[in-house]
Design a protein around this motif. Structure first.
Motif, PDB file in Angstrom:
ATOM      1  N   ILE A   7       0.612  -1.321  -0.122  1.00 36.09           N
ATOM      2  CA  ILE A   7       0.184  -0.006  -0.006  1.00 36.09           C
ATOM      3  C   ILE A   7       0.711   1.276  -0.054  1.00 36.09           C
ATOM      4  O   ILE A   7       0.559   2.297  -0.678  1.00 36.09           O
ATOM      5  CB  ILE A   7      -0.859  -0.112   1.120  1.00 36.09           C
ATOM      6  CG1 ILE A   7      -1.934  -0.865   1.007  1.00 36.09           C
ATOM      7  CG2 ILE A   7      -1.641   1.299   1.470  1.00 36.09           C
ATOM      8  CD1 ILE A   7      -2.744  -1.348   2.065  1.00 36.09           C
ATOM      9  N   LYS A  10       2.202   2.031  -3.342  1.00 35.33           N
ATOM     10  CA  LYS A  10       1.136   2.597  -4.351  1.00 35.33           C
ATOM     11  C   LYS A  10       0.784   4.032  -3.776  1.00 35.33           C
ATOM     12  O   LYS A  10       0.730   4.917  -4.788  1.00 35.33           O
ATOM     13  CB  LYS A  10       0.061   1.658  -4.043  1.00 35.33           C
ATOM     14  CG  LYS A  10       0.054   0.503  -4.780  1.00 35.33           C
ATOM     15  CD  LYS A  10      -1.410  -0.402  -4.296  1.00 35.33           C
ATOM     16  CE  LYS A  10      -1.384  -1.889  -4.735  1.00 35.33           C
ATOM     17  NZ  LYS A  10      -2.348  -2.562  -4.419  1.00 35.33           N
ATOM     18  N   LYS A  11       1.089   4.333  -2.482  1.00 33.71           N
ATOM     19  CA  LYS A  11       0.612   5.770  -2.122  1.00 33.71           C
ATOM     20  C   LYS A  11       1.672   6.593  -2.467  1.00 33.71           C
ATOM     21  O   LYS A  11       1.480   7.749  -3.201  1.00 33.71           O
ATOM     22  CB  LYS A  11       0.606   5.920  -0.844  1.00 33.71           C
ATOM     23  CG  LYS A  11      -0.951   5.122  -0.367  1.00 33.71           C
ATOM     24  CD  LYS A  11      -1.048   4.732   1.199  1.00 33.71           C
ATOM     25  CE  LYS A  11      -0.969   5.940   2.118  1.00 33.71           C
ATOM     26  NZ  LYS A  11      -1.173   5.582   3.581  1.00 33.71           N
ATOM     27  N   ASP A  39      -5.988   3.735   3.110  1.00 33.02           N
ATOM     28  CA  ASP A  39      -5.472   2.342   2.986  1.00 33.02           C
ATOM     29  C   ASP A  39      -6.274   1.161   2.691  1.00 33.02           C
ATOM     30  O   ASP A  39      -6.032   0.272   2.012  1.00 33.02           O
ATOM     31  CB  ASP A  39      -4.567   2.069   4.124  1.00 33.02           C
ATOM     32  CG  ASP A  39      -3.588   2.784   4.435  1.00 33.02           C
ATOM     33  OD1 ASP A  39      -3.018   3.632   3.540  1.00 33.02           O
ATOM     34  OD2 ASP A  39      -2.869   2.596   5.428  1.00 33.02           O
ATOM     35  N   MET A  42      -6.831   1.247  -1.179  1.00 34.14           N
ATOM     36  CA  MET A  42      -5.340   1.377  -1.797  1.00 34.14           C
ATOM     37  C   MET A  42      -5.012  -0.164  -1.798  1.00 34.14           C
ATOM     38  O   MET A  42      -4.478  -0.786  -2.810  1.00 34.14           O
ATOM     39  CB  MET A  42      -4.205   2.001  -0.869  1.00 34.14           C
ATOM     40  CG  MET A  42      -4.117   3.288  -1.212  1.00 34.14           C
ATOM     41  SD  MET A  42      -4.180   3.720  -2.958  1.00 34.14           S
ATOM     42  CE  MET A  42      -2.456   3.295  -3.522  1.00 34.14           C
ATOM     43  N   GLN A  43      -5.570  -1.299  -0.930  1.00 35.36           N
ATOM     44  CA  GLN A  43      -5.329  -2.525  -0.805  1.00 35.36           C
ATOM     45  C   GLN A  43      -5.862  -3.209  -1.956  1.00 35.36           C
ATOM     46  O   GLN A  43      -5.569  -4.250  -2.738  1.00 35.36           O
ATOM     47  CB  GLN A  43      -5.683  -3.329   0.223  1.00 35.36           C
ATOM     48  CG  GLN A  43      -7.196  -3.288   0.805  1.00 35.36           C
ATOM     49  CD  GLN A  43      -7.460  -3.862   2.113  1.00 35.36           C
ATOM     50  OE1 GLN A  43      -6.583  -5.253   2.536  1.00 35.36           O
ATOM     51  NE2 GLN A  43      -8.208  -3.579   2.502  1.00 35.36           N
TER      52      GLN A  43
END
Length: 166
Positions: A7, A10-11, A39, A42-43
């Motif tokens: 995560i 990606k962030k 989050d 995002m997962q």
């Protein structure tokens, strides 16, 4: 197969993208900021090269590329309205979301390469040349295996026959 992308990775990528590229629609930036801020969303986010076979997807483009600015789809419904996409993402945070990004030099970007994944829904298409190579390989492997098996049987028979002579 690529290892799982965290995560945080990606962030970090979304922050990098927004700091280095101007999106064609500012609402696209808002959607990305919203996604990066959660989050639990995002997962379920996956950055892919195409959306073939995906149930829910988002296409975003930065300035300087010749692609549509914004498109969101879920099933057979498609919209270019970021507000509708935002509400779907907010309300259905636990559904897979596949994102295709278009920005200058995207394929040369190590930041993007770090988070890109293979689309698991894409149909695998094998050309005639690849099919022939696979067929030849299987044929040769089977021939080698058969030859080795016969040699082992001959060795066992010889060992058994020699043992009976003495």
């Amino acid at each position: 197969m690529k290892a799982s992308i965290s995560i945080d990775e990606k962030k970090d990528f979304i922050r990098w993208l927004l700091n280095t590229h101007q999106m064609k629609m500012r609402e696209a930036m808002w959607v990305l900021n919203y996604i990066a801020g959660h989050d639990q969303i995002m997962q379920y986010v996956h950055f892919v090269d195409d959306l073939e076979g995906c149930r829910r997807g988002l296409v975003l483009s930065a300035q300087g590329v010749d692609h549509e600015p914004f498109r969101f789809f879920k099933g057979k419904i498609t919209t270019s309205d970021p507000e509708k996409a935002f509400h779907d993402i907010r309300l259905n945070w636990d559904e897979e979301l596949y994102i295709v990004l278009h920005f200058s030099d995207a394929l040369l970007s190590p930041e993007y390469a770090l988070v890109r994944e293979d689309n698991p829904h894409r149909a695998l298409v094998i050309g005639e040349e690849e099919q022939q190579l696979a067929s030849d390989f299987l044929e040769q492997t089977l021939s080698d295996f058969t030859e080795e098996s016969i040699k082992q049987e001959i060795d066992r028979a010889l060992d058994a026959g020699i043992g009976n002579v003495f």
